[in-house]
Design a protein around this motif. Sequence first.
Motif, PDB file in Angstrom:
ATOM      1  N   ASN A 129       0.809  -1.217   0.000  1.00 43.40           N
ATOM      2  CA  ASN A 129       0.000   0.000   0.000  1.00 43.40           C
ATOM      3  C   ASN A 129       0.841   1.265   0.000  1.00 43.40           C
ATOM      4  N   VAL A 130       1.830   1.315   0.895  1.00 43.88           N
ATOM      5  CA  VAL A 130       2.684   2.494   1.045  1.00 43.88           C
ATOM      6  C   VAL A 130       4.073   2.028   1.463  1.00 43.88           C
ATOM      7  N   ALA A 131       5.096   2.690   0.963  1.00 43.80           N
ATOM      8  CA  ALA A 131       6.465   2.489   1.452  1.00 43.80           C
ATOM      9  C   ALA A 131       6.979   3.823   1.980  1.00 43.80           C
ATOM     10  N   LEU A 132       7.695   3.772   3.077  1.00 43.72           N
ATOM     11  CA  LEU A 132       8.296   4.974   3.649  1.00 43.72           C
ATOM     12  C   LEU A 132       9.799   4.783   3.708  1.00 43.72           C
ATOM     13  N   CYS A 133      10.529   5.855   3.534  1.00 46.41           N
ATOM     14  CA  CYS A 133      11.977   5.745   3.573  1.00 46.41           C
ATOM     15  C   CYS A 133      12.600   7.120   3.694  1.00 46.41           C
ATOM     16  N   TRP A 134      13.894   7.138   3.661  1.00 45.67           N
ATOM     17  CA  TRP A 134      14.686   8.329   3.428  1.00 45.67           C
ATOM     18  C   TRP A 134      15.803   7.889   2.504  1.00 45.67           C
ATOM     19  N   ARG A 135      16.449   8.808   1.862  1.00 46.63           N
ATOM     20  CA  ARG A 135      17.482   8.428   0.885  1.00 46.63           C
ATOM     21  C   ARG A 135      18.756   8.042   1.634  1.00 46.63           C
ATOM     22  N   PRO A 136      19.142   6.754   1.598  1.00 49.26           N
ATOM     23  CA  PRO A 136      20.373   6.341   2.281  1.00 49.26           C
ATOM     24  C   PRO A 136      21.607   7.116   1.836  1.00 49.26           C
ATOM     25  N   ALA A 137      21.695   7.393   0.535  1.00 45.55           N
ATOM     26  CA  ALA A 137      22.846   8.148   0.025  1.00 45.55           C
ATOM     27  C   ALA A 137      22.931   9.516   0.675  1.00 45.55           C
ATOM     28  N   ASP A 138      21.779  10.159   0.872  1.00 49.40           N
ATOM     29  CA  ASP A 138      21.769  11.489   1.477  1.00 49.40           C
ATOM     30  C   ASP A 138      22.185  11.432   2.944  1.00 49.40           C
ATOM     31  N   ALA A 139      21.751  10.377   3.640  1.00 47.33           N
ATOM     32  CA  ALA A 139      22.150  10.218   5.040  1.00 47.33           C
ATOM     33  C   ALA A 139      23.655  10.002   5.163  1.00 47.33           C
ATOM     34  N   GLY A 140      24.218   9.198   4.254  1.00 54.23           N
ATOM     35  CA  GLY A 140      25.660   8.987   4.262  1.00 54.23           C
ATOM     36  C   GLY A 140      26.419  10.262   3.972  1.00 54.23           C
ATOM     37  N   TYR A 141      25.936  11.019   3.002  1.00 58.89           N
ATOM     38  CA  TYR A 141      26.568  12.290   2.621  1.00 58.89           C
ATOM     39  C   TYR A 141      26.501  13.279   3.785  1.00 58.89           C
ATOM     40  N   ALA A 142      25.314  13.404   4.403  1.00 57.14           N
ATOM     41  CA  ALA A 142      25.143  14.350   5.507  1.00 57.14           C
ATOM     42  C   ALA A 142      26.023  13.982   6.702  1.00 57.14           C
ATOM     43  N   SER A 143      26.134  12.683   6.992  1.00 53.30           N
ATOM     44  CA  SER A 143      26.986  12.236   8.099  1.00 53.30           C
ATOM     45  C   SER A 143      28.445  12.576   7.830  1.00 53.30           C
ATOM     46  N   ALA A 144      28.888  12.358   6.600  1.00 57.17           N
ATOM     47  CA  ALA A 144      30.262  12.693   6.218  1.00 57.17           C
ATOM     48  C   ALA A 144      30.507  14.193   6.316  1.00 57.17           C
ATOM     49  N   PHE A 145      29.506  14.984   5.970  1.00 57.66           N
ATOM     50  CA  PHE A 145      29.645  16.436   6.018  1.00 57.66           C
ATOM     51  C   PHE A 145      29.816  16.908   7.463  1.00 57.66           C
ATOM     52  N   VAL A 146      29.064  16.321   8.391  1.00 59.63           N
ATOM     53  CA  VAL A 146      29.216  16.675   9.807  1.00 59.63           C
ATOM     54  C   VAL A 146      30.633  16.348  10.277  1.00 59.63           C
ATOM     55  N   ALA A 147      31.129  15.164   9.926  1.00 58.59           N
ATOM     56  CA  ALA A 147      32.489  14.781  10.313  1.00 58.59           C
ATOM     57  C   ALA A 147      33.520  15.739   9.723  1.00 58.59           C
ATOM     58  N   TYR A 148      33.318  16.106   8.468  1.00 61.71           N
ATOM     59  CA  TYR A 148      34.246  17.018   7.788  1.00 61.71           C
ATOM     60  C   TYR A 148      34.281  18.378   8.483  1.00 61.71           C
ATOM     61  N   LYS A 149      33.124  18.874   8.882  1.00 65.54           N
ATOM     62  CA  LYS A 149      33.059  20.139   9.616  1.00 65.54           C
ATOM     63  C   LYS A 149      33.886  20.059  10.896  1.00 65.54           C
ATOM     64  N   LEU A 150      33.723  18.970  11.625  1.00 65.33           N
ATOM     65  CA  LEU A 150      34.446  18.810  12.886  1.00 65.33           C
ATOM     66  C   LEU A 150      35.948  18.699  12.652  1.00 65.33           C
ATOM     67  N   LEU A 151      36.348  17.972  11.621  1.00 64.22           N
ATOM     68  CA  LEU A 151      37.774  17.829  11.312  1.00 64.22           C
ATOM     69  C   LEU A 151      38.410  19.159  10.951  1.00 64.22           C
ATOM     70  N   ASN A 152      37.614  20.053  10.417  1.00 67.90           N
ATOM     71  CA  ASN A 152      38.114  21.376  10.067  1.00 67.90           C
ATOM     72  C   ASN A 152      37.950  22.387  11.197  1.00 67.90           C
ATOM     73  N   GLY A 153      37.587  21.897  12.380  1.00 64.68           N
ATOM     74  CA  GLY A 153      37.474  22.782  13.532  1.00 64.68           C
ATOM     75  C   GLY A 153      36.279  23.708  13.485  1.00 64.68           C
ATOM     76  N   GLU A 154      35.280  23.373  12.683  1.00 64.85           N
ATOM     77  CA  GLU A 154      34.104  24.218  12.540  1.00 64.85           C
ATOM     78  C   GLU A 154      32.968  23.757  13.443  1.00 64.85           C
ATOM     79  N   THR A 155      32.026  24.647  13.691  1.00 67.82           N
ATOM     80  CA  THR A 155      30.908  24.367  14.583  1.00 67.82           C
ATOM     81  C   THR A 155      29.750  23.748  13.801  1.00 67.82           C
ATOM     82  N   VAL A 156      29.143  22.731  14.402  1.00 69.73           N
ATOM     83  CA  VAL A 156      27.916  22.158  13.861  1.00 69.73           C
ATOM     84  C   VAL A 156      26.763  22.788  14.631  1.00 69.73           C
TER      85      VAL A 156
END
Length: 333
Positions: A267-294
Amino acid sequence: MITRRRLLGSAALLTAGAALPGASKVWAQPKKFEIVMCAKQEGISWFDDMRTGVEDFAKDFGVNAYQIAPETGDPAKQAQMVESLIAKNVDAILVVPNDPKSMEPVLQKAKDAGIVIVSHEAKSLAGTADYDVEAFKNEDFGALMFDKLAKAMNGEGKFVAIVGALTMETHMQWFNAGMEHIKADYPEMEFVLSEPIEDNNDEKTALDKVNEVLKRYPDLKGIVGCSVSGTSMAALAVEKLRRKDIAVVGLGLPSINGPYLEDGYQNVALCWRPADAGYASAFVAYKLLNGETVEAGMDLKRPGYDSVTIEDGVVYGDATLILTAENWKDYKF
């Protein structure tokens, strides 16, 4: 947050190459951060798609970002893989844990070693990880999923639920929130089991267990799946029986569940885009590695994560996708 990794990386930028008079300076290249996603399991379409997001991030930001995962959803094997990343001295570990509780000690070890930690589908790890990244609030997603089932069942009848494992935090958060919603708003619906079915994210296991429950409860009216394998195999089982009177709702991917939606066996499927979650998680890590604030309101460069909220170390997007027979072909994953 300025990490030890960031300080060492910055220092490497300004290395002089010679001390003799007249010698020219040789400048070191900036450190290429190594960011590794340790996903739940290999060979699953969900995590195949997540890998594309991590690899896209690597291309966009010029880092060494990639994904690994155990062959099966074995928490012990996944913990061993994290141990190997600690020994390798990577800069950041992204993790989608099979069992967050058992993963906590090794992630703390990684954090103590100065490695940036970002989890996904593991809200309880927010105190151990630098941040946990979620596509949405799991309680809201679970209530929505079960509400879609209830509406497909006209608010009455017997139903069962499937999760990857009882130790999978996200699946159980959806299940528990969904059950609370059903009890509060749909008193004519009956959950016939004492706990959800476990399929170990394995299609054969899921199909076998769904077939068993259909034989045991021939008057079953609904199945809700918190795993892609559970939802898709439930749809396959009712398709084989030509039982469109059984509602099937749950986690799904367009590429897997779309045909069942098209043919009316889901009837219905629900999800989120796994690729986007992986990208967003990597972006948070990258911010931290560069000494930036999340911080709240920041853009993680993916749809649904363009203005995140943050609560108690958890970064929330608004990235729920609802797939139907009418729209599933609009999504190419």
